[in-house]
Design an enzyme around this catalytic site. Sequence first.
Site, mmCIF file in Angstrom:
data_model
loop_
_atom_site.group_PDB
_atom_site.id
_atom_site.type_symbol
_atom_site.label_atom_id
_atom_site.label_comp_id
_atom_site.label_asym_id
_atom_site.label_seq_id
_atom_site.Cartn_x
_atom_site.Cartn_y
_atom_site.Cartn_z
ATOM 1 N N ARG A 17 28.678 44.789 53.944
ATOM 2 C CA ARG A 17 29.859 44.901 53.063
ATOM 3 C C ARG A 17 30.828 45.983 53.525
ATOM 4 O O ARG A 17 32.012 45.954 53.176
ATOM 5 C CB ARG A 17 29.421 45.089 51.610
ATOM 6 C CG ARG A 17 28.866 43.804 51.009
ATOM 7 C CD ARG A 17 28.347 44.028 49.598
ATOM 8 N NE ARG A 17 27.216 44.939 49.575
ATOM 9 C CZ ARG A 17 25.933 44.581 49.730
ATOM 10 N NH1 ARG A 17 25.630 43.314 49.904
ATOM 11 N NH2 ARG A 17 24.983 45.479 49.700
ATOM 12 N N GLU A 29 12.063 53.016 51.573
ATOM 13 C CA GLU A 29 11.008 53.289 50.601
ATOM 14 C C GLU A 29 9.634 53.023 51.246
ATOM 15 O O GLU A 29 8.709 53.812 51.127
ATOM 16 C CB GLU A 29 11.226 52.368 49.402
ATOM 17 C CG GLU A 29 10.671 52.901 48.117
ATOM 18 C CD GLU A 29 11.012 51.974 46.970
ATOM 19 O OE1 GLU A 29 11.909 51.115 47.134
ATOM 20 O OE2 GLU A 29 10.360 52.096 45.936
HETATM 21 P P1 AMP Z 1 21.131 53.551 51.182
HETATM 22 O O1 AMP Z 1 20.734 53.574 52.614
HETATM 23 O O2 AMP Z 1 19.970 53.684 50.235
HETATM 24 O O3 AMP Z 1 22.233 54.558 50.863
HETATM 25 O O4 AMP Z 1 21.690 52.106 50.879
HETATM 26 C C1 AMP Z 1 22.985 51.811 51.197
HETATM 27 C C2 AMP Z 1 23.176 50.385 51.664
HETATM 28 O O5 AMP Z 1 22.402 49.445 50.910
HETATM 29 C C3 AMP Z 1 24.608 50.019 51.474
HETATM 30 O O6 AMP Z 1 25.042 49.356 52.660
HETATM 31 C C4 AMP Z 1 24.632 49.127 50.258
HETATM 32 O O7 AMP Z 1 25.435 48.005 50.489
HETATM 33 C C5 AMP Z 1 23.189 48.712 50.006
HETATM 34 N N1 AMP Z 1 22.713 49.039 48.650
HETATM 35 C C6 AMP Z 1 21.761 49.946 48.320
HETATM 36 N N2 AMP Z 1 21.525 49.984 47.007
HETATM 37 C C7 AMP Z 1 22.356 49.074 46.463
HETATM 38 C C8 AMP Z 1 22.618 48.643 45.120
HETATM 39 N N3 AMP Z 1 21.965 49.158 44.053
HETATM 40 N N4 AMP Z 1 23.556 47.689 44.925
HETATM 41 C C9 AMP Z 1 24.229 47.165 45.977
HETATM 42 N N5 AMP Z 1 24.024 47.523 47.252
HETATM 43 C C10 AMP Z 1 23.103 48.467 47.509
#
Ligand code: AMP
Length: 176
Positions: free
Chosen positions: A64, A101
């Site tokens: 995205r 995780e």
């Molecule tokens: P992180 O590495 O945990 O910061 O996750 C970020 C990536 O995962 C981004 O590219 C987001 O598009 C996706 N992502 C993580 N959690 C969500 C969520 N609750 N809703 C939508 N997209 C998420």
Amino acid sequence: MGSNALEQLRAAVRDVPDFPKKGIVFKDITPILNDPALFRASIDLFLEHCRGKKIEKIVGIDARGFLFGSAVAYELGVGFVPIRKAGKLPCKTEVAKYSLEYGEAEMEMHTDAIAAGERIVLVDDLLATGGTSGAAAALIRKAGGQLLEAQFLIELEFLHGRKQLQSTPVISFLKY
Ligand code: AMP
């Protein structure tokens, strides 16, 4: 759209409980993409924060981050660099591992995508734990890019993802 753009964007984000797995509330931004005024308003938020920074490239994160980042790059008249999940980019890449995780994941960037010293802004739709954008920041720095800022439409503040970006300034528009 004016001063209530943020409220309208917030109202359009759709919470999807238990997607992609139980316990996760997925923030679905497709209603924003679907509405031309909201899509434009979201891109305008990123653009406002790019002004005066003499940006040379926008880096977007799979998938995205491509939707928002490429529109921002187009409007700024600068190049766009995709950072992709492992195995998607066809030429020589640099790889950054990060923890999920359970287990590990990898992000990749073409080694010739950024020249040393280039002024970069990182764009993604959402900052959660910061693992993904932390890996992206590491790839940009390894290539010698100057990472000026990381910009997100949405930040899940309770996950403290900013910490993974260390010294990089972080901006987000819709905080939860
Ligand atoms: P992180 O590495 O945990 O910061 O996750 C970020 C990536 O995962 C981004 O590219 C987001 O598009 C996706 N992502 C993580 N959690 C969500 C969520 N609750 N809703 C939508 N997209 C998420």
